[in-house]
Design a protein around this motif. Sequence first.
Motif, PDB file in Angstrom:
ATOM      1  N   SER A 197      -4.437   1.723  -5.179  1.00 35.61           N
ATOM      2  CA  SER A 197      -5.069   1.390  -3.906  1.00 35.61           C
ATOM      3  C   SER A 197      -4.076   1.724  -2.784  1.00 35.61           C
ATOM      4  O   SER A 197      -2.884   1.907  -3.015  1.00 35.61           O
ATOM      5  CB  SER A 197      -5.470  -0.088  -3.864  1.00 35.61           C
ATOM      6  N   SER A 198      -4.575   1.787  -1.560  1.00 33.55           N
ATOM      7  CA  SER A 198      -3.836   2.464  -0.490  1.00 33.55           C
ATOM      8  C   SER A 198      -2.517   1.812  -0.114  1.00 33.55           C
ATOM      9  O   SER A 198      -1.670   2.455   0.501  1.00 33.55           O
ATOM     10  CB  SER A 198      -4.721   2.566   0.755  1.00 33.55           C
ATOM     11  N   THR A 199      -2.298   0.539  -0.452  1.00 35.00           N
ATOM     12  CA  THR A 199      -1.092  -0.145   0.011  1.00 35.00           C
ATOM     13  C   THR A 199       0.056  -0.117  -0.993  1.00 35.00           C
ATOM     14  O   THR A 199       1.198  -0.422  -0.627  1.00 35.00           O
ATOM     15  CB  THR A 199      -1.414  -1.608   0.327  1.00 35.00           C
ATOM     16  N   VAL A 200      -0.206   0.237  -2.240  1.00 35.77           N
ATOM     17  CA  VAL A 200       0.792   0.059  -3.299  1.00 35.77           C
ATOM     18  C   VAL A 200       2.024   0.927  -3.079  1.00 35.77           C
ATOM     19  O   VAL A 200       3.160   0.445  -3.106  1.00 35.77           O
ATOM     20  CB  VAL A 200       0.172   0.349  -4.675  1.00 35.77           C
ATOM     21  N   MET A 201       1.835   2.211  -2.875  1.00 40.88           N
ATOM     22  CA  MET A 201       2.983   3.114  -2.741  1.00 40.88           C
ATOM     23  C   MET A 201       3.790   2.802  -1.484  1.00 40.88           C
ATOM     24  O   MET A 201       5.012   2.944  -1.472  1.00 40.88           O
ATOM     25  CB  MET A 201       2.514   4.560  -2.744  1.00 40.88           C
ATOM     26  N   ARG A 202       3.107   2.360  -0.433  1.00 42.95           N
ATOM     27  CA  ARG A 202       3.831   1.996   0.792  1.00 42.95           C
ATOM     28  C   ARG A 202       4.727   0.795   0.550  1.00 42.95           C
ATOM     29  O   ARG A 202       5.865   0.746   1.024  1.00 42.95           O
ATOM     30  CB  ARG A 202       2.826   1.715   1.913  1.00 42.95           C
ATOM     31  N   LYS A 203       4.236  -0.180  -0.198  1.00 42.12           N
ATOM     32  CA  LYS A 203       5.054  -1.354  -0.500  1.00 42.12           C
ATOM     33  C   LYS A 203       6.273  -0.999  -1.346  1.00 42.12           C
ATOM     34  O   LYS A 203       7.306  -1.671  -1.270  1.00 42.12           O
ATOM     35  CB  LYS A 203       4.209  -2.406  -1.203  1.00 42.12           C
ATOM     36  N   LEU A 204       6.151   0.052  -2.162  1.00 40.63           N
ATOM     37  CA  LEU A 204       7.278   0.499  -2.978  1.00 40.63           C
ATOM     38  C   LEU A 204       8.241   1.400  -2.211  1.00 40.63           C
ATOM     39  O   LEU A 204       9.260   1.832  -2.755  1.00 40.63           O
ATOM     40  CB  LEU A 204       6.763   1.248  -4.207  1.00 40.63           C
ATOM     41  N   GLY A 205       7.915   1.707  -0.960  1.00 40.98           N
ATOM     42  CA  GLY A 205       8.727   2.634  -0.193  1.00 40.98           C
ATOM     43  C   GLY A 205       8.540   4.072  -0.618  1.00 40.98           C
ATOM     44  O   GLY A 205       9.429   4.918  -0.440  1.00 40.98           O
ATOM     45  N   LEU A 206       7.353   4.373  -1.169  1.00 40.65           N
ATOM     46  CA  LEU A 206       7.085   5.701  -1.706  1.00 40.65           C
ATOM     47  C   LEU A 206       5.865   6.340  -1.046  1.00 40.65           C
ATOM     48  O   LEU A 206       5.199   7.184  -1.643  1.00 40.65           O
ATOM     49  CB  LEU A 206       6.856   5.610  -3.225  1.00 40.65           C
ATOM     50  N   ASP A 207       5.551   5.953   0.174  1.00 44.68           N
ATOM     51  CA  ASP A 207       4.436   6.563   0.887  1.00 44.68           C
ATOM     52  C   ASP A 207       4.800   7.972   1.327  1.00 44.68           C
ATOM     53  O   ASP A 207       5.958   8.381   1.302  1.00 44.68           O
ATOM     54  CB  ASP A 207       4.056   5.704   2.098  1.00 44.68           C
ATOM     55  N   TYR A 208       3.819   8.725   1.762  1.00 40.93           N
ATOM     56  CA  TYR A 208       4.043  10.143   2.085  1.00 40.93           C
ATOM     57  C   TYR A 208       5.049  10.332   3.211  1.00 40.93           C
ATOM     58  O   TYR A 208       5.947  11.188   3.132  1.00 40.93           O
ATOM     59  CB  TYR A 208       2.721  10.814   2.462  1.00 40.93           C
ATOM     60  N   GLU A 209       4.943   9.542   4.269  1.00 41.47           N
ATOM     61  CA  GLU A 209       5.858   9.715   5.410  1.00 41.47           C
ATOM     62  C   GLU A 209       7.299   9.506   4.982  1.00 41.47           C
ATOM     63  O   GLU A 209       8.213  10.160   5.488  1.00 41.47           O
ATOM     64  CB  GLU A 209       5.476   8.757   6.538  1.00 41.47           C
ATOM     65  N   GLU A 210       7.529   8.595   4.055  1.00 35.96           N
ATOM     66  CA  GLU A 210       8.881   8.357   3.561  1.00 35.96           C
ATOM     67  C   GLU A 210       9.351   9.495   2.661  1.00 35.96           C
ATOM     68  O   GLU A 210      10.478   9.993   2.787  1.00 35.96           O
ATOM     69  CB  GLU A 210       8.918   7.029   2.802  1.00 35.96           C
ATOM     70  N   LEU A 211       8.486   9.943   1.752  1.00 35.59           N
ATOM     71  CA  LEU A 211       8.909  10.951   0.771  1.00 35.59           C
ATOM     72  C   LEU A 211       9.026  12.340   1.371  1.00 35.59           C
ATOM     73  O   LEU A 211       9.808  13.167   0.879  1.00 35.59           O
ATOM     74  CB  LEU A 211       7.934  10.961  -0.412  1.00 35.59           C
ATOM     75  N   ARG A 212       8.293  12.627   2.433  1.00 32.57           N
ATOM     76  CA  ARG A 212       8.410  13.951   3.042  1.00 32.57           C
ATOM     77  C   ARG A 212       9.796  14.149   3.653  1.00 32.57           C
ATOM     78  O   ARG A 212      10.222  15.284   3.872  1.00 32.57           O
ATOM     79  CB  ARG A 212       7.314  14.162   4.096  1.00 32.57           C
ATOM     80  N   ARG A 213      10.498  13.042   3.966  1.00 39.86           N
ATOM     81  CA  ARG A 213      11.851  13.159   4.503  1.00 39.86           C
ATOM     82  C   ARG A 213      12.815  13.710   3.453  1.00 39.86           C
ATOM     83  O   ARG A 213      13.769  14.404   3.789  1.00 39.86           O
ATOM     84  CB  ARG A 213      12.340  11.791   4.987  1.00 39.86           C
TER      85      ARG A 213
END
Length: 383
Positions: free
Chosen positions: A85-101
């Motif tokens: 679900s949409s919030t899981v990866m963000r809570k892990l610090g693995l959302d797209y904006e973070e990983l594209r860095r």
Amino acid sequence: YCTKILADHGADVIKVESAGRPDPTRFAPFMHLSRGPHTDPNTNGYFNEVNRNKRSIALDTRTADGITVLRELIAHCDVLVENFSSTVMRKLGLDYEELRRINPGLVYVSMSGMGHTGPRNGWVSYADTVSAGGGLTALTGWGPDDVVGVIYGHGDIVAGLQAALATVAALEHRSLTGRGQHIDLSQLEAVAAHMGTSLLGGPEVTPAGNTHPSWSPQGVYRCLGADRWLAVSVRDDTEWAGLCEVIGRPELATDERTSTADARRDAMGLVDAVLGEWTRTLPADVAAEALQAHGVPAGAVQDGRELVEHDPQLRARGFYVRKEHPVAGAFLHEGVPIRLTRTPGAIREAAPVLGADTDVVLEEVAGFSAERVRQLREAGVLR
């Protein structure tokens, strides 16, 4: 299913699982998450079917070190596919904006139930709920008061097909521009887009069993043997005449009660009785062959065992492929249904045992030293 398609056609797919909570489909029955002391996470048929050609690593993703290992692996990969679900990866610090860095070329595929925007983006969903929400369940059943759900994860498969296509398109875009992107795939939208012309009828379109709005007869008829059935679709009067010839009732082709599709719909009791009387005397395969020889669309209703063990078309094309699994033993896998002449896909390896490739993946792909892998394993970060 998305990554199965990609792996079948040559992608090196690394399945990342939590060491403490592996993919629940590894366990049988997989929807019940039964994990007694003797439950083996490597023998479930469904898991082993859709995870062939992949490699497996197992991390303790509950720890900061586990997340760090995963981030370093992602930094060296082309594609990330996730269907939380949409919030899981963000809570892990693995959302797209973070990983594209750390990986600007990353193609990041999200396959949540509702998508990452909108008022319901955080909803948890499964294939049955998206099939219902996307309109499919409203069309399955015998009538508006007798609706039935789709018995398998059709929404998962539809979304997987869409995601595989989107992944290839994004990789082509990256090859031209050098830039990755985020693919926000909504399983609800994938199912809704899959509904085709059914949406054109508006609210008056309701479940109608096996019938068709313009073809007649269309239905499933009992054949010789226990639970044996034949599916038949007659699209026009020429096919009806051919069917009448096959069943030994040629006079019905010109009988005013049955000579047109509208007339046959009004006389479905007669049509079903005549056709059913013929099919009950024959094996389903024999009846299908006879009708097909006269240009009438027909086919035996087959279950999984019949598809694998008896279907002559699938056998002639070599659809099922035997592979040896290190724990589950040898069994047949579904083949690759898309056959390219120059770059054919293949089933190269059986599904991986949980964590079987952790060390080699981290060393070969992420560049970890053997000593660092050893230390992480001793610390319980790796399985």
